[in-house]
Design an enzyme around this catalytic site. Structure first.
Site, PDB file in Angstrom:
ATOM      1  CG  ASP A 165      -5.740  10.340   4.222  1.00 12.77           C
ATOM      2  OD1 ASP A 165      -6.551  11.264   4.303  1.00 12.77           O
ATOM      3  OD2 ASP A 165      -5.373   9.685   5.214  1.00 12.77           O
TER       4      ASP A 165
ATOM      5  CE  LYS B 253      -9.817   9.607   3.525  1.00 13.40           C
ATOM      6  NZ  LYS B 253      -9.419   9.094   4.858  1.00 13.40           N
TER       7      LYS B 253
ATOM      8  NE  ARG C 189      -5.964  -5.111   2.076  1.00 18.69           N
ATOM      9  CZ  ARG C 189      -5.294  -3.976   2.262  1.00 18.69           C
ATOM     10  NH1 ARG C 189      -5.616  -2.910   1.585  1.00 18.69           N
ATOM     11  NH2 ARG C 189      -4.311  -3.913   3.136  1.00 18.69           N
TER      12      ARG C 189
ATOM     13  CG  ASP D 221      -6.563  -2.206   5.102  1.00 19.84           C
ATOM     14  OD1 ASP D 221      -6.167  -1.176   4.515  1.00 19.84           O
ATOM     15  OD2 ASP D 221      -5.992  -2.672   6.099  1.00 19.84           O
TER      16      ASP D 221
ATOM     17  N   GLY E 283      -3.684  -1.734  -1.325  1.00 21.53           N
ATOM     18  CA  GLY E 283      -4.990  -1.137  -1.555  1.00 21.53           C
ATOM     19  C   GLY E 283      -5.465  -1.009  -2.991  1.00 21.53           C
TER      20      GLY E 283
ATOM     21  CD  GLU F 121      -2.175   4.720  -3.042  1.00 22.48           C
ATOM     22  OE1 GLU F 121      -2.534   3.541  -3.169  1.00 22.48           O
ATOM     23  OE2 GLU F 121      -1.347   5.092  -2.197  1.00 22.48           O
TER      24      GLU F 121
END
Ligand code: IMP
Length: 178
Positions: free
Chosen positions: A102, A130, A164, A158, A43, A98
């Site tokens: 999350d 988040k 992505r 993704d 990611g 990163e």
């Protein structure tokens, strides 16, 4: 691909402006320290590429790969390392890069792993954060944007391996998940 997007949360311009600011912040902090940027695959690859170019100081780049998501939108909760890193961490000023923080399970796992290799310092830079979803107590030192609880795609993020390469960050139409 664009037709699958329900809402754009962060436009290409917003992203690029924020990455430039983060680059300036890191440049001030790390000048003369030759930091080691460790990108978390897959990611982070786009964010890392942009951040490294906004960072205009000597640095080195490594990648580490983990997976916890399978093909869905919920983490499996089990973090697996699929590409480890050699003995390049010791005594280095490490910045883990990163895409999104999350539940925190991935970075909690990675932080412990990297700290066991005795870096000179270790900080976390995530593009999205988040905080409402956190399952373990962990926070990032540098954050692009604090975001609401939604499932995002684009700018490296993704859904089932796709999207992505969108230059902005958005959410998918519900029909895409069914
Ligand atoms: P955590 O371990 O729950 O903090 O999740 C971290 C990883 O989950 C990220 O590196 C992403 O790969 C993935 N992830 C979490 N939220 C999203 C999202 O909204 N879209 C896409 N991937 C996500």
């Amino acid at each position: 691909m664009k037709n699958d997007i329900e809402k754009v949360y962060y436009s290409e311009e917003m992203i690029q402006n924020r990455v430039r600011e983060l680059g300036q912040e890191l440049k001030t902090e790390y000048a003369g320290k030759k930091p080691l940027l460790v990108g978390v695959l897959k990611g982070s690859f786009i964010f890392l590429a942009d951040l490294a170019r906004a960072l205009d100081i000597h640095c080195e780049i490594e990648f580490i790969a983990v997976s916890s998501y399978g093909n869905g939108t919920e983490t499996s909760g089990e973090v697996k390392m699929t590409k480890a890193i050699g003995d390049v961490i010791r005594d280095r000023h490490v910045i883990v890069v990163e895409d999104i923080l999350d539940t925190g399970l991935t970075l909690d796992y990675l932080k412990k792993y990297l700290l066991s290799m005795n870096p000179a310092s270790l900080k976390i830079c995530t593009f999205l954060d988040k905080p409402s979803r956190r399952k373990v107590q962990i926070s990032a030192d540098y954050v692009g944007f604090e975001c609401i609880d939604a499932f995002y795609v684009g700018y490296g993020l993704d859904y089932a391996g796709e999207y992505r390469n969108l230059p902005y960050i958005g959410s998918l139409k519900p029909a895409i998940y069914s």
